[in-house]
Design an enzyme around this catalytic site. Structure first.
Site, PDB file in Angstrom:
ATOM      1  N   GLU A 223       0.027   0.294   0.134  1.00 57.08           N
ATOM      2  CA  GLU A 223       0.018   1.173   1.307  1.00 57.08           C
ATOM      3  C   GLU A 223      -1.196   2.107   1.380  1.00 57.08           C
ATOM      4  O   GLU A 223      -1.238   3.003   2.218  1.00 57.08           O
ATOM      5  CB  GLU A 223       1.325   1.988   1.379  1.00 57.08           C
ATOM      6  CG  GLU A 223       2.545   1.107   1.511  1.00 57.08           C
ATOM      7  CD  GLU A 223       3.858   1.851   1.407  1.00 57.08           C
ATOM      8  OE1 GLU A 223       4.855   1.359   1.953  1.00 57.08           O
ATOM      9  OE2 GLU A 223       3.891   2.917   0.761  1.00 57.08           O
TER      10      GLU A 223
ATOM     11  N   GLU B 294       7.056  -5.356   3.215  1.00 56.01           N
ATOM     12  CA  GLU B 294       8.228  -4.721   2.612  1.00 56.01           C
ATOM     13  C   GLU B 294       9.307  -4.564   3.668  1.00 56.01           C
ATOM     14  O   GLU B 294       9.178  -3.741   4.571  1.00 56.01           O
ATOM     15  CB  GLU B 294       7.882  -3.346   2.041  1.00 56.01           C
ATOM     16  CG  GLU B 294       6.894  -3.359   0.897  1.00 56.01           C
ATOM     17  CD  GLU B 294       6.602  -1.960   0.364  1.00 56.01           C
ATOM     18  OE1 GLU B 294       7.337  -1.014   0.746  1.00 56.01           O
ATOM     19  OE2 GLU B 294       5.654  -1.813  -0.424  1.00 56.01           O
TER      20      GLU B 294
END
Length: 867
Positions: free
Chosen positions: A478, A544
């Site tokens: 991320e 995710e």
């Protein structure tokens, strides 16, 4: 002739010595630094007494050693972790330890002896026989270290190794934030050890000699870091003759002596050898490249679900005067992984051997939070991922670059690997976070030592780059690494040391999955209405997407004390132990099965939700294959600790219904029903058109009465999904207010079942009242083991019975009654229709007498010994 035999014997002797590589994995002792007043030179002398020192676990962490010596309670059980001192409060000396190992080894002839550490966390100094080995302090968890100890070995062969290991300089305040206060990321270590939303803090922060310690013996040449690249041009099919593949090989050749060494460098694959005459200067290391090999009709490596995972044996040797000075042995899969942007979905498209692969993946943290790794555990965990019909594992950036043994298992079972480097949006400053000690600008530059990071990246890339399963690199979770790490990584290190795999800057970057929906580009992470997976468009390659994962009652008993076995209720705070183990709510999705009575009842109903949740997740993504999506990766498929979320099997390797729901929804050839409009869909992940498939749809009421909807022939093209027909009118006619079962099957021309999917539908009010009142049945259960390690379990349901619904099969030890773990079931949580039988294959390792336990929604628990 005699001269030739002597030369042959010498050659064999040199070869045998050259191949001596062994682990120093037992016989270690340790002591805390506060209990030792001597230095490394003194401790590593053979006359220094270590008689009262504690037995140490190496490879392992300090916490593992303390646990094995019963100095601390099991941190995975109950609230025991709260009873263990945290390094943030104690100071680093509390977990700073000396480790000592005595071993026998001496130099024979021209031998060179190498001491190798594959991982120490965090700082270390090494001493051997009264002398310091490392000129500079070893720093950084993610880094191999090798030392030539030839001249330091004792003449009599009796040696002592002493290593002092310190925790990370910055251990972080475990204040409940993701990675605690974030400062754990100031060093090059595991970020999760300061705590996350799926794990409590690891008290020693993984301090220790955590990976293998090896002695290797060579002659005057040491071969290091072989690099093998396979090029498979064009679009290939699995069967039939293959066009050639190109093999490119290079290797580092080190000469630790003062003299020039001449010889033949060669490698062998598929019975073919490529040789090169080389000369290596004294005290030099040279990287030598071979001429390309064009391999005719190669056997290719394919991802799980698409073809076999063929692996070639490769030997790289250095030969001088007919003697083998050193040899490296590898297993190599011949395949090519490419990435082609999909304009329709605006996301990455993964191609293997020219064929596009719809990614069905799982996120992986680490095998064990205390780093208790083993080949057997890696093999079992990756096999479970194979059994889920997944084809990719993404390794999350807050842990490690996985071990070669992990990659060996992925090579074996066909799991592509998406490998993050050691950065996370949480610790490394993507967001404002009041739990963090330092501001975003400061955290953005973590770790503090960027040169150390670049050195470690080079080393770890060399360690795993030859694995067929390694498919993609990723800068971080991320978030990208700092710019002065990212740019060398992109523009120098990976092109120079790999050159075949794409690097994504970070895990949810636009270059991987163009985010037009706002937010972070991944998630959600909680339970969803199964309809949403079909009807709501999310990110086109979702790195995710997560949900629940509570195990069954037997699983919960392993880590929850009896007094805390209190079933969570919707909208109520769960019991303190459940909360400590990161339980997330099942919200309103359990209640339609009836008000929860106790923990055992909750665990059973949770399995129904688990199965439905993960089957719907993968079915929903597959229904929009190449239209909305090129793939998705579940957050997450396993836990390295006894947490209760995001797991298809628990820490103890006991699968739950998540695994089998996901397995069903991920079938390579699959028939499924859209919960939005009852449309039946057919999915083919293979590379060929399939004709003459019989699609069968039936319904059953709660008494077991059968209603045939349709039975039609159909075909489907390669790598595609096809809408067939709607069951909405048929189901509306049934008007079953208390729910109904739907059976979907694909049959081949021999009427063999290719895909079997079974849904249970609620009544119009959303309640499963029919299931709550369904009659009990007693299916006949047979268990036979004709081949050792393979048990066939058959459940037969009488014709006039209701459905024998949602049966869990568990292989147990016949004496203790405990489950045999791991065990691998080709299906589970199965339902058996009236008048039918189902046979499940269970595979396990062991020689004990076994039994099978079966229980279901309307089937009483029964135990049957295996014949």
């Amino acid at each position: 002739m005699r001269k030739f035999l002597i030369l042959l014997q010498l050659s064999f002797c040199f070869f045998a010595n050259a191949q001596q590589r062994y682990e120093l994995n037992s016989g270690w002792v340790c002591a805390n630094i506060k209990d030792v007043n001597s230095n490394g030179n003194q401790i590593s002398a053979k006359n220094f007494s270590v008689n009262n020192w504690m037995t140490a676990t190496v490879p392992g962490t300090v916490l593992t050693t303390l646990l094995n010596n019963k100095k601390v309670p099991d941190p995975f059980y109950g609230m025991n972790n709260e009873l263990i001192a945290d390094v943030y409060k104690t100071g680093n000396d509390y977990y700073t330890y000396w480790f000592v190992k005595d071993f026998d080894e001496k130099v024979v002839g021209n031998e060179q002896v190498w001491l190798q550490f594959r991982g120490i966390n965090y700082k270390a100094d090494i001493f051997l026989n009264g002398k310091k080995v490392n000129p500079n302090v070893i720093e950084g968890m993610h880094l191999r270290n090798q030392f030539n100890i030839t001249k330091m070995l004792a003449a009599n062969g009796k040696n002592r190794l002493a290593v002092i290991v310190h925790p990370p300089d910055f251990v972080g305040n475990p204040n409940g934030g993701q990675g605690g206060d974030g400062t754990i990321a100031k060093g090059l270590t595991t970020q999760y050890t300061a705590g996350w939303d799926w794990i409590q803090p690891t008290r020693d922060r993984n301090t220790g000699i955590w990976d293998k310690v090896t002695i290797e013996k060579t002659q005057s040449i040491n071969l290091k870091n072989p690099h093998i690249v396979t090029l498979v041009p064009g679009k290939r099919l699995v069967e039939g003759a293959q066009k050639p593949a190109t093999i490119k090989v290079s290797v580092e050749v080190e000469n630790p002596t003062s003299k020039v060494v001449n010889g033949i460098l060669q490698y062998t694959i598929a019975g073919q050898s490529i040789k090169k005459q080389v000369s290596i200067e004294g005290n030099q290391t040279s990287e030598i490249s071979f001429a390309d090999l064009i391999l005719q009709n190669p056997k290719l490596w394919w991802p799980n679900g698409y073809g076999k995972q063929y692996l070639y044996d490769v030997q790289v040797k250095f030969i001088s005067n007919a003697a083998t000075f050193d040899q490296e042995n590898l297993k190599v899969g011949i395949r090519q992984v490419d990435n082609i942007w999909n304009e329709q979905t605006k996301s990455m498209g993964a191609y293997v051997n020219g064929q596009k692969i719809f990614i069905k993946g799982g996120n992986w943290i680490i095998s064990d939070a205390m780093l208790r790794f083993s080949d057997a555990r890696y093999d079992a965990e990756i096999r479970y991922h194979k059994d889920m019909n997944l084809n990719l594992i993404r390794i999350w950036g807050g842990a490690i670059l996985e071990r070669p043994e992990f990659y060996n298992a992925c090579d074996k079972y066909g799991l592509l690997v998406f490998q993050d480097f050691w950065f996370s949006g949480d610790c490394n400053g993507r967001w404002i976070d009041p739990m963090k000690k330092e501001d975003q600008w400061t955290r953005r530059q973590y770790p503090d030592n960027h040169n150390l990071v670049l050195t470690a990246i080079e080393d770890q890339v060399k360690m795993i780059r030859n694995h067929a399963s390694l498919a993609f690199w990723c800068g971080g979770n991320e978030i990208t690494p700092p710019e002065d790490i990212l740019q060398p990584l992109k523009n120098d290190i990976l092109p120079r040391l790999d050159g075949t795999r794409i690097l994504y800057d970070f895990s949810n970057s636009d270059e991987m999955s163009y985010n037009t929906l706002g937010g972070n580009g991944d998630g959600p992470y909680s339970i969803q209405n199964p309809v949403s997976f079909w009807a709501t468009k999310t990110f086109p390659y979702n790195s995710e997407v997560g949900s629940v994962g509570v195990g069954d009652y037997e699983s919960l008993e392993r880590f929850i004390p009896k007094e805390n076995m209190i079933a969570p209720q919707f909208k109520e705070k769960p019991d303190s132990v459940w909360d400590y183990h990161k339980y997330i709510g099942y919200d309103e999705y359990v209640n339609p099965y009836g008000k929860v009575k106790d923990a055992k009842d909750f665990a059973m109903k949770a399995q129904l939700v688990n199965y439905d949740q993960y089957r719907a997740l993968m079915e929903g993504f597959s229904s929009h294959m190449w239209e909305w999506y090129t793939g998705s990766i579940i957050w997450k498929t396993q836990n390295p600790w006894t947490a209760m979320r995001g797991q298809m099997y628990d820490y103890y390797l006991d699968p739950n219904a998540c695994l089998y729901g996901l397995r069903k929804g991920s079938e390579p050839l699959h028939v499924m029903m859209n919960p939005v409009d009852s449309m039946v869909n057919l999915v083919n992940n293979g590379f060929k058109t399939l004709n003459n498939l019989m699609i069968q749809a039936k319904a059953y009421d709660m008494d077991g009465k059968e209603y045939l909807s349709t039975q039609v022939f159909n075909s489907i093209g390669p790598s595609s999904v096809r809408k067939l027909f709607s069951l909405s009118g048929f189901l509306n006619k049934l008007d079953k207010k208390e729910g109904v079962f739907v059976s979907l099957r694909i049959l081949d021309e021999k009427q063999q079942i290719l895909s079997d999917n079974f849904y249970w539908l609620a009544g119009k009010d959303g309640e499963y009242k029919g299931l709550q009142k369904i009659k009990s049945v007693l299916p006949k259960i047979e268990a036979v083991e004709k081949v050792k390690g393979k048990v066939l379990v058959t459940l037969s349901n009488a014709k006039d019975n209701p459905v024998a619904f949602f049966n869990r099969i568990a292989l147990t030890d016949a004496v203790s009654g405990k489950r045999i773990l791991p065990a691998f079931y080709d299906d589970n949580y199965i339902s058996v229709l009236p008048g039918e039988s189902k046979t499940i294959t269970v595979e396990y390792n062991g020689n004990q007498k076994t039994a099978v336990e079966v229980y279901g929604w309307n089937v009483e628990r029964k135990r049957v010994e295996v014949n």
